[in-house]
Design a protein around this motif. Structure first.
Motif, PDB file in Angstrom:
ATOM      1  N   UNK A 144      15.934  -0.472  55.411  1.00 14.18           N
ATOM      2  CA  UNK A 144      16.709   0.768  55.386  1.00 14.18           C
ATOM      3  C   UNK A 144      18.055   0.574  56.072  1.00 14.18           C
ATOM      4  N   UNK A 145      18.096  -0.301  57.077  1.00 11.66           N
ATOM      5  CA  UNK A 145      19.357  -0.595  57.757  1.00 11.66           C
ATOM      6  C   UNK A 145      20.382  -1.151  56.770  1.00 11.66           C
ATOM      7  N   UNK A 146      19.951  -2.103  55.926  1.00 12.61           N
ATOM      8  CA  UNK A 146      20.847  -2.662  54.922  1.00 12.61           C
ATOM      9  C   UNK A 146      21.185  -1.634  53.847  1.00 12.61           C
ATOM     10  N   UNK A 147      20.243  -0.738  53.574  1.00 15.32           N
ATOM     11  CA  UNK A 147      20.480   0.296  52.556  1.00 15.32           C
ATOM     12  C   UNK A 147      21.598   1.241  52.986  1.00 15.32           C
ATOM     13  N   UNK A 148      21.713   1.474  54.295  1.00 12.53           N
ATOM     14  CA  UNK A 148      22.795   2.331  54.792  1.00 12.53           C
ATOM     15  C   UNK A 148      24.162   1.768  54.417  1.00 12.53           C
ATOM     16  N   UNK A 149      24.274   0.440  54.410  1.00 13.04           N
ATOM     17  CA  UNK A 149      25.548  -0.192  54.037  1.00 13.04           C
ATOM     18  C   UNK A 149      25.875   0.113  52.571  1.00 13.04           C
ATOM     19  N   UNK A 150      24.843   0.122  51.721  1.00 19.21           N
ATOM     20  CA  UNK A 150      25.056   0.461  50.311  1.00 19.21           C
ATOM     21  C   UNK A 150      25.446   1.927  50.164  1.00 19.21           C
ATOM     22  N   UNK A 155      29.569   5.753  48.824  1.00 19.54           N
ATOM     23  CA  UNK A 155      30.278   6.979  49.197  1.00 19.54           C
ATOM     24  C   UNK A 155      31.785   6.771  49.133  1.00 19.54           C
ATOM     25  N   UNK A 156      32.263   5.639  49.626  1.00 21.78           N
ATOM     26  CA  UNK A 156      33.696   5.327  49.558  1.00 21.78           C
ATOM     27  C   UNK A 156      34.144   5.191  48.111  1.00 21.78           C
ATOM     28  N   UNK A 157      33.333   4.523  47.302  1.00 20.97           N
ATOM     29  CA  UNK A 157      33.671   4.310  45.896  1.00 20.97           C
ATOM     30  C   UNK A 157      33.767   5.646  45.145  1.00 20.97           C
ATOM     31  N   UNK A 158      32.895   6.582  45.474  1.00 20.44           N
ATOM     32  CA  UNK A 158      32.886   7.882  44.798  1.00 20.44           C
ATOM     33  C   UNK A 158      33.930   8.842  45.361  1.00 20.44           C
ATOM     34  N   UNK A 159      34.578   8.442  46.439  1.00 19.00           N
ATOM     35  CA  UNK A 159      35.626   9.287  47.011  1.00 19.00           C
ATOM     36  C   UNK A 159      35.120  10.373  47.942  1.00 19.00           C
ATOM     37  N   UNK A 160      33.907  10.192  48.489  1.00 11.52           N
ATOM     38  CA  UNK A 160      33.399  11.158  49.458  1.00 11.52           C
ATOM     39  C   UNK A 160      34.160  10.998  50.772  1.00 11.52           C
ATOM     40  N   UNK A 161      34.287  12.094  51.508  1.00  8.94           N
ATOM     41  CA  UNK A 161      35.006  12.043  52.782  1.00  8.94           C
ATOM     42  C   UNK A 161      34.197  12.733  53.868  1.00  8.94           C
ATOM     43  N   UNK A 162      34.483  12.358  55.117  1.00 11.16           N
ATOM     44  CA  UNK A 162      33.898  13.001  56.299  1.00 11.16           C
ATOM     45  C   UNK A 162      32.370  13.012  56.278  1.00 11.16           C
ATOM     46  N   UNK A 165      26.018   8.697  57.228  1.00 12.30           N
ATOM     47  CA  UNK A 165      24.631   8.433  56.860  1.00 12.30           C
ATOM     48  C   UNK A 165      23.964   7.650  57.986  1.00 12.30           C
ATOM     49  N   UNK A 166      22.819   8.130  58.441  1.00 15.36           N
ATOM     50  CA  UNK A 166      22.051   7.415  59.469  1.00 15.36           C
ATOM     51  C   UNK A 166      20.669   7.029  58.963  1.00 15.36           C
ATOM     52  N   UNK A 167      20.286   7.506  57.785  1.00 13.11           N
ATOM     53  CA  UNK A 167      19.037   7.094  57.152  1.00 13.11           C
ATOM     54  C   UNK A 167      19.088   7.474  55.676  1.00 13.11           C
ATOM     55  N   UNK A 168      18.080   7.078  54.917  1.00 13.33           N
ATOM     56  CA  UNK A 168      18.068   7.306  53.464  1.00 13.33           C
ATOM     57  C   UNK A 168      17.493   8.654  53.075  1.00 13.33           C
ATOM     58  N   UNK A 169      16.852   9.343  54.029  1.00 11.21           N
ATOM     59  CA  UNK A 169      16.072  10.546  53.702  1.00 11.21           C
ATOM     60  C   UNK A 169      16.768  11.859  54.010  1.00 11.21           C
ATOM     61  N   UNK A 170      17.548  11.885  55.095  1.00 11.67           N
ATOM     62  CA  UNK A 170      18.130  13.140  55.562  1.00 11.67           C
ATOM     63  C   UNK A 170      17.365  13.744  56.728  1.00 11.67           C
ATOM     64  N   UNK A 171      16.241  13.117  57.103  1.00 14.70           N
ATOM     65  CA  UNK A 171      15.520  13.566  58.296  1.00 14.70           C
ATOM     66  C   UNK A 171      16.365  13.343  59.543  1.00 14.70           C
ATOM     67  N   UNK A 182      18.862   0.347  62.433  1.00 12.32           N
ATOM     68  CA  UNK A 182      19.622  -0.218  63.545  1.00 12.32           C
ATOM     69  C   UNK A 182      21.056   0.302  63.539  1.00 12.32           C
ATOM     70  N   UNK A 183      21.564   0.521  64.746  1.00 13.15           N
ATOM     71  CA  UNK A 183      22.938   0.989  64.875  1.00 13.15           C
ATOM     72  C   UNK A 183      23.087   2.495  64.794  1.00 13.15           C
ATOM     73  N   UNK A 184      21.977   3.219  64.635  1.00 13.83           N
ATOM     74  CA  UNK A 184      22.017   4.687  64.588  1.00 13.83           C
ATOM     75  C   UNK A 184      21.295   5.241  65.801  1.00 13.83           C
ATOM     76  N   UNK A 185      21.641   6.484  66.176  1.00 18.50           N
ATOM     77  CA  UNK A 185      21.050   7.112  67.337  1.00 18.50           C
ATOM     78  C   UNK A 185      19.684   7.700  67.060  1.00 18.50           C
TER      79      UNK A 185
END
Length: 447
Positions: A144-150, A155-162, A165-171, A182-185
């Motif tokens: 999941x840590x590597x998935x955050x990089x994707x 998000x950058x490619x689609x033009x999302x701003x602000x 992401x700290x996980x894949x689920x939204x929990x 890793x790297x998230x609080x």
């Protein structure tokens, strides 16, 4: 005498003030839908035209609406052949532990079980299953840590701003039992403005419209016919047959956490209109958040969109600009070439505001030399685009661009002139330059 005068002045002024207040209230009522949310946006799903927004640029908690990004990356991986629907995932300690937490939306996974990607995806899209979502993320990226990089890269490619992401689920990460990426609080949570959420939904539906084939499912039994069977009722209660049913709804993703409140990205289609609505941290008139509050807010936005807006043709195909029907041609057999709008320009606008929009020609300056096109030129060459501008009143623009961007093209071929013609033209330009220079010099003598 002065007191009497003040009394009469007050009696005259008070009604005027009351009338002014009433008028102001009416204007306010016309500019808001009266929904109780921290953020919201309504767009035309086809063109991306923004029809309504409230605080749509402020980053807020998005909860399980995050799973739309996981869905996007899943479909992309499937289409690129990196994984397959029949591919199997073997449960590990992380996904097993999360799947057993029944406080969360989950389908329980066996510690020694294997599940197909299709099974996990259906659990994600219908039941918002969190462990199933993590399993998909691990299948695509390893962890999941590597998935955050994707997620960040897409998000950058689609033009999302602000966004964050700290996980894949939204929990909230506190529910991930110390196994958060890793790297998230330990108490971090995904955030994004309503406008970026709508942009994500817009791209998901445009690039992978098959997502709606699953999100429209009311209920399905996970692992039907086995001892692990569990009924999955869709959390989207606006689907047909549910308590807040709304005609035309077939997606897209709910989200609920203490931090994010009650959120929803909904889509509905009626006739030739499809809308996408995003509501964030919806509450009722008393400030209390609930499932009903988010669906009531979405209903108000859908009602507004379907009743007040229509898909109108703003320009026909072949439209010519009144003040510039041609472009000058350099080194061509013809000195000018006609230009026109390639295709019909349509947009979702308020039914009574069609006359408020006017076209503006935006030429691609990189193709021009001193305002001229250089021959040879092929019919259909794109030389710019048309921008539709609202003359009066507020216009929210588009979710994915500043204008419709419909192509403007040349209508005929223009061949390059022969060497003799070019030579004679050059000689003519040379002597014309000399003449202009001479006449300018002579005129200067008499100033």
């Amino acid at each position: 005498m002065k007191r009497e005068m003040r009394k009469w002045v007050a009696l005259l002024i008070i009604p005027i003030i009351l009338m002014a207040t009433i008028g102001t209230t009416q204007v306010q009522a016309e500019t808001t839908l009266g929904i109780h949310v921290d953020g919201a946006i309504l767009i035309d799903a086809d063109s991306g035209k923004i029809l309504y927004e409230e605080n749509a640029d402020t980053p807020l908690g998005i909860a399980s609406m995050s799973k739309m990004m996981t869905e996007y990356l899943l479909f992309e991986a499937i289409h690129e052949g990196k994984i397959s629907w029949d591919q199997e995932y073997k449960v590990n300690d992380y996904t097993y532990a999360i799947s057993q937490d029944r406080r969360l939306s989950n389908v329980p996974l066996r510690r020694d079980g294997t599940y197909t990607i299709r099974e996990l995806y259906e659990a994600l899209a219908i039941y918002s299953a969190n462990a199933a979502t993590i399993a998909i993320a691990e299948t695509i990226a390893g962890t999941e840590t590597e998935f955050l990089k994707l997620m960040d890269a897409k998000a950058k490619e689609l033009g999302l701003v602000d966004y964050k992401f700290v996980n894949s689920t939204g929990l909230n990460n506190e529910y991930l039992q110390g196994m958060h990426p890793q790297g998230t609080g330990a108490n971090d949570e995904n955030v994004m403005p309503a406008k970026s959420v709508a942009r994500l939904a817009y791209h998901l539906m445009h690039d992978y419209p098959e997502v709606l084939e699953t999100t429209k499912i009311n209920s399905k039994v996970f692992r039907e016919g086995t001892t692990d069977a569990i009924k999955m009722d869709n959390w989207n209660f606006m689907l047909p047959g549910f308590v807040y049913e709304y005609e035309g709804v077939d997606g897209l993703k709910t989200g609920t956490t203490d931090f994010a409140g009650h959120c929803f990205t909904g889509t509905a289609k009626r006739g030739d209109k499809r809308l996408i609505a995003v509501v964030m941290k919806a509450v009722d008139a008393n400030g209390v958040g609930s499932y009903k509050a988010r669906f009531d807010a979405t209903r108000a936005m859908f009602d507004y969109g379907f009743s007040q807006f229509s898909n109108e043709e703003l320009l026909p195909a072949g439209y010519e600009f009144e003040d510039q029907k041609t472009l000058d041609v350099l080194k061509g057999k013809e000195k000018k070439v006609a230009i026109e709008v390639k295709d019909s320009v349509r947009a979702m606008i308020k039914s009574n505001e069609k006359d408020q929009f006017e076209p503006q020609l935006v030429l691609d300056e990189s193709l021009l030399k001193d305002g001229q096109l250089e021959a040879p030129i092929k019919k259909g060459t794109v030389v710019g685009h048309v921008k539709i501008v609202k003359k009066e009143g507020e216009d929210y623009g588009f979710i994915d661009s500043k204008d419709l961007g419909m192509d403007v093209v040349v209508t005929t071929d223009v061949e390059k002139a022969g060497w003799f013609s070019l030579m004679m033209s050059g000689i003519g330009d040379f002597f014309a330059g000399l003449w202009n220079g001479a006449t300018g010099f002579v005129k200067g003598l008499f100033k």
